[in-house]
Design an enzyme around this catalytic site. Sequence first.
Site, mmCIF file in Angstrom:
data_model
loop_
_atom_site.group_PDB
_atom_site.id
_atom_site.type_symbol
_atom_site.label_atom_id
_atom_site.label_comp_id
_atom_site.label_asym_id
_atom_site.label_seq_id
_atom_site.Cartn_x
_atom_site.Cartn_y
_atom_site.Cartn_z
ATOM 1 N N LYS A 1 7.611 14.501 0.958
ATOM 2 C CA LYS A 1 8.042 13.169 0.545
ATOM 3 C C LYS A 1 9.527 13.234 0.249
ATOM 4 C CE LYS A 1 4.764 10.712 -1.384
ATOM 5 N NZ LYS A 1 3.857 10.016 -2.327
ATOM 6 N N ASP B 1 0.002 4.483 -11.348
ATOM 7 C CA ASP B 1 0.047 3.769 -10.072
ATOM 8 C C ASP B 1 -1.196 4.105 -9.245
ATOM 9 O OD1 ASP B 1 1.104 2.066 -8.165
ATOM 10 O OD2 ASP B 1 2.307 3.636 -7.216
ATOM 11 N N VAL C 1 7.631 9.820 4.382
ATOM 12 C CA VAL C 1 6.806 11.013 4.209
ATOM 13 C C VAL C 1 6.612 11.641 5.585
ATOM 14 C CG1 VAL C 1 4.568 11.896 3.419
ATOM 15 C CG2 VAL C 1 5.556 9.877 2.315
ATOM 16 N N LEU D 1 4.717 10.591 8.739
ATOM 17 C CA LEU D 1 3.347 10.157 8.409
ATOM 18 C C LEU D 1 3.323 8.711 7.945
ATOM 19 C CD1 LEU D 1 2.215 13.333 6.462
ATOM 20 C CD2 LEU D 1 1.273 12.539 8.644
ATOM 21 N N GLY D 2 4.406 8.294 7.357
ATOM 22 C CA GLY D 2 4.448 6.920 6.871
ATOM 23 C C GLY D 2 5.608 6.713 5.929
ATOM 24 N N GLY E 1 6.573 5.390 2.245
ATOM 25 C CA GLY E 1 5.941 5.105 0.959
ATOM 26 C C GLY E 1 6.863 4.382 0.015
#
Length: 302
Positions: A36, A129, A21, A13-14, A16
Amino acid sequence: KKVADRYLKREVLGEGTYGVVFKAIDTKSGQTVAIKKIRLGKQKEGVNFTALREIKLLKELKDPHVIELIDAFPHKGNLHLVFEFMETDLEAVIRDRNIFLSPADIKSYIQMTLKGLAFCHKKYVLHRDMKPNNLLIGPKGQLKLADFGLARLFGSPDRFTHQVFARWYRAPELLFGAKQYGPGVDVWAAACIFAELLLRRPFLQGNSDIDQLGKIFAAFGTPKPSQWADMVYLPDYVEYQYVPGQPLKTLFPTATEDALDLLSKMFSYDPKARISAQQALEHRYFSSGPLPTEPVLLPRPP
Ligand code: ADP
């Protein structure tokens, strides 16, 4: 490929802050999840026990406005955190030029953000964050806070690539090097997100910590000792040349009086004087019209 005998790995998904992830299917529930993978670095005994104990606490942090941590386990030297899968995030909503956000839509998004925050703060968990891409949006339009507690657990290994954006949401006490801070840091970040929903661009885009403080002061004026007495005791405190600050109405011409009043209380310099997430939810902005849009009716990217 199965991970830990339970999750069917799908596409990435990406990437991070803490690692990659990926999407997966939980064969136990049939549910789609996001996993994750956290690089653990070279710790002597693998996952340390303090981290595992804290993760156990995060698993118990259940609220409609907080992403659920479904599972956590070490696998091939990486820690895997399993979360419910979410369709999109608030950053995508804010950036999408085809999306019109009405005052009621903005109110709904910021109310859900504050609800998630108030819940976690009540449990003494800080986010630390907060930024629009950490506010995930589910299929029914529900906004949920992601990455709660992770900042403290794992720090920010990739300061250069990731802290850049995080900086825009940092409270002045953090920029002045405060080592002890509280839930106010999340409220300040929520205020920046509120501002970003109104402006449709990040509000205070500093390109260094010093510049970030400069941007804050240019907007609100340098803090007077009467506004923030403890400021001078902060580790990285430096005196800034006086600047007057601008009326909120000029900074946010589209906002109502109620919105500006709440915003000014969330942007209070002194973290002790800053409104709490719970008090913010009780502000008249949320009870006066227009009422917040129902989540299912909120505009979202296709
Ligand atoms: P960062 O650390 O930069 O905030 P993340 O590690 O949270 O990034 O996420 C990396 C990528 O994975 C992002 O593109 C995000 O959209 C996606 N992602 C993270 N959590 C979820 C989730 N629960 N559901 C769907 N996608 C997710």
